[in-house]
Design a protein around this motif. Structure first.
Motif, short mmCIF file in Angstrom:
data_model
loop_
_atom_site.label_atom_id
_atom_site.label_comp_id
_atom_site.label_asym_id
_atom_site.label_seq_id
_atom_site.Cartn_x
_atom_site.Cartn_y
_atom_site.Cartn_z
N PHE A 1 -0.64 -4.56 4.61
CA PHE A 1 0.42 -4.15 3.70
C PHE A 1 1.73 -4.14 4.48
O PHE A 1 2.32 -3.10 4.76
N CYS B 1 -5.55 -8.87 -3.77
CA CYS B 1 -5.77 -7.45 -3.55
C CYS B 1 -7.25 -7.13 -3.78
O CYS B 1 -7.78 -7.45 -4.85
N ASP C 1 -6.67 -5.30 6.45
CA ASP C 1 -5.97 -5.44 5.18
C ASP C 1 -4.50 -5.14 5.45
O ASP C 1 -4.15 -4.03 5.88
N GLN D 1 -2.18 -8.94 1.45
CA GLN D 1 -2.05 -8.42 0.10
C GLN D 1 -1.22 -9.32 -0.82
O GLN D 1 -0.72 -10.36 -0.39
#
Length: 146
Positions: A82, A132, A80, A108
């Protein structure tokens, strides 16, 4: 249809099949989206491995933070991300190189990198962009993941 061309069923399947998430760009600051999402995912039953060189060795989301994806010694289902869009290709290249069995690259909100997505797809990973999981899980009614 969303930019990643995944249906709700696809997203739900990915989230149900995922157990271990490497969260790149994890922050210890409660007001940061990465901290809120990491905390939420851990509360949902995922093992969330925080990745941030400035926080390595500290505990976030109940796990020890690592400096890079290469420092993770267990199988990871999802990365994931970011990070700013211009940093995504480097993260994806590292993930595909060091994480055997990686199933999903998740970018994201507001993060879209078609070249990184094509590379991940070419190596067998699914790609979610501009979404998200902390929004998708309640939206799709996913209640039990682990």
């Amino acid at each position: 249809m969303h930019i990643d061309n995944l249906s709700d069923d696809d997203i739900a399947r990915i989230l149900r099949e995922t157990r271990v998430i490497a969260l790149v760009g994890a922050s210890p600051k409660p007001d940061r989206p990465s901290h809120r999402v990491g905390t939420f995912l851990a509360q949902q039953g995922y093992k969330v491995i925080p990745v941030n060189p400035g926080q390595a060795g500290k505990t976030l989301f109940g796990e020890t933070c690592v400096a890079s994806l290469a420092d993770i010694s267990e199988p990871v289902d999802m990365v994931d991300i970011f990070r700013r869009t211009e940093k995504v290709m480097g993260v994806v290249e590292e993930a595909l190189h060091v994480l055997t069995g990686l199933k999903t690259i998740w970018m994201q909100l507001d993060i879209v990198d078609d070249k990184a997505a094509a590379l991940a797809h070419a190596q067998g990973a699914e790609v979610v962009m501009d979404r998200c999981p902390a929004i998708e899980i309640p939206r799709l009614g996913i209640s039990q993941v682990a």
